[in-house]
Write a protein that holds these residues in place. Structure first.
Motif, PDB file in Angstrom:
ATOM      1  N   ARG A 121       0.845  -1.213   0.000  1.00 55.35           N
ATOM      2  CA  ARG A 121       0.000   0.000   0.000  1.00 55.35           C
ATOM      3  C   ARG A 121       0.870   1.249   0.000  1.00 55.35           C
ATOM      4  N   ARG A 162       2.290   1.771  -3.407  1.00 55.38           N
ATOM      5  CA  ARG A 162       1.311   2.338  -4.355  1.00 55.38           C
ATOM      6  C   ARG A 162       1.142   3.836  -4.123  1.00 55.38           C
ATOM      7  N   LEU A 163       1.077   4.242  -2.860  1.00 53.40           N
ATOM      8  CA  LEU A 163       0.927   5.672  -2.560  1.00 53.40           C
ATOM      9  C   LEU A 163       2.135   6.463  -3.058  1.00 53.40           C
ATOM     10  N   GLU A 190       2.032   6.949  -6.788  1.00 53.76           N
ATOM     11  CA  GLU A 190       1.116   8.029  -7.149  1.00 53.76           C
ATOM     12  C   GLU A 190       1.780   9.394  -7.015  1.00 53.76           C
ATOM     13  N   ASP A 213      -1.540   8.250   6.229  1.00 50.99           N
ATOM     14  CA  ASP A 213      -2.443   9.131   5.505  1.00 50.99           C
ATOM     15  C   ASP A 213      -1.743   9.623   4.245  1.00 50.99           C
ATOM     16  N   ASP A 214      -2.439   9.586   3.098  1.00 53.48           N
ATOM     17  CA  ASP A 214      -1.787   9.945   1.834  1.00 53.48           C
ATOM     18  C   ASP A 214      -1.317  11.393   1.815  1.00 53.48           C
ATOM     19  N   GLU A 257       2.567  12.634   1.352  1.00 53.69           N
ATOM     20  CA  GLU A 257       2.988  13.606   0.339  1.00 53.69           C
ATOM     21  C   GLU A 257       3.788  14.737   0.978  1.00 53.69           C
TER      22      GLU A 257
END
Length: 251
Positions: free
Chosen positions: A15, A18-19, A22, A101-102, A106
């Protein structure tokens, strides 16, 4: 930017990968144990950045650096409460609380990209952090909260709170008398105010009090369902990313 992930929960590692993809950050490899990581570091160039889970299946990840001199920037991923890592002025870039948390991810990546630290200047005192996590600094946590009820102010003892939860942008305390009180705070603020020995954040939506857990039941997708003594407003589900840490917390 050469990035690796050290995380023993393979679904959590995938996971996170994947984040990062992105965010246009490519992960070169995922490692899952202290032993595997030591072997990899001994035979490969050190990456620019490591996403490092503190608790691995075969020990604390700091044990890697008892053998290897780290030359990488580090973003910790951890279920330990915030104050433990804030207690030190680390030269690592950041830390992320699970479930990750995405937006926080970031922000951490952007911070690294802005700083671009030189590898030879990176230094983290893992021994001091390890001592702190094994023997946390004693500190005072909130023993009571207040909630406005009509024209009155209700005093709520922390021991009487079965759970804290968010709903419709509000934060509530569910108490052992079956009442639910709207608080003037957020779950994020509560992280610094609740004792980690008593309260655990089982998902983005819920904190639960260990002293009010009535039952724990297996649930779909390797998750757990928690049943409290009186709280019946909603299902309380331990997110899959937090199940392992939740089980450790129960011990």
């Amino acid at each position: 930017m050469n990035v690796i992930i050290i995380e023993d929960e393979k679904p959590a590692a995938r996971r996170l990968g994947r984040l990062l993809n992105e965010l246009n950050v490519e992960v070169s490899i995922m490692l899952h144990s202290v032993e595997e990581s030591i072997e990899w570091f001994q035979n490969n160039d050190h990456p620019d950045l490591i996403f490092l889970d503190i608790q691995l299946s075969d020990g604390l990840s700091f044990e890697i650096f008892d053998v290897i001199e780290v030359k990488s920037a580090i973003i910790f991923t951890t279920a330990y409460d915030e104050y433990a890592l804030q207690a030190f002025k680390l030269n690592s870039i950041d830390y992320l609380l699970k479930p990750i948390d995405d937006e926080e991810l970031e922000k951490a990546v952007r911070q690294y990209q802005d700083l671009q630290p030189q590898k030879e200047r990176i230094s983290v005192d893992f021994e001091d952090i390890k001592k702190l996590l094994v023997n946390p600094i004693e500190r005072e946590y909130k023993k009571r909260f207040t909630a406005k009820v009509g024209q009155h102010i209700k005093i709520i003892n922390a021991d009487d709170v079965e759970c804290f939860y968010s709903e419709n942008k509000g934060t509530y305390a569910g108490t052992n008398d079956g009442r639910n009180y709207l608080l003037d705070t957020t779950l994020e603020n509560l992280e610094e105010e609740l004792s980690p020995k008593v309260f655990f954040r089982v998902s983005r939506k819920f904190y639960v009090n260990i002293n009010h857990i009535k039952d724990i039941v297996s649930y779909t997708n390797s998750r757990l369902q928690i049943k409290l003594n009186t709280f019946k407003e909603q299902e309380i589900i331990v997110s899959r990313e937090r199940v392992k840490d939740f089980k450790l917390w129960l011990e």
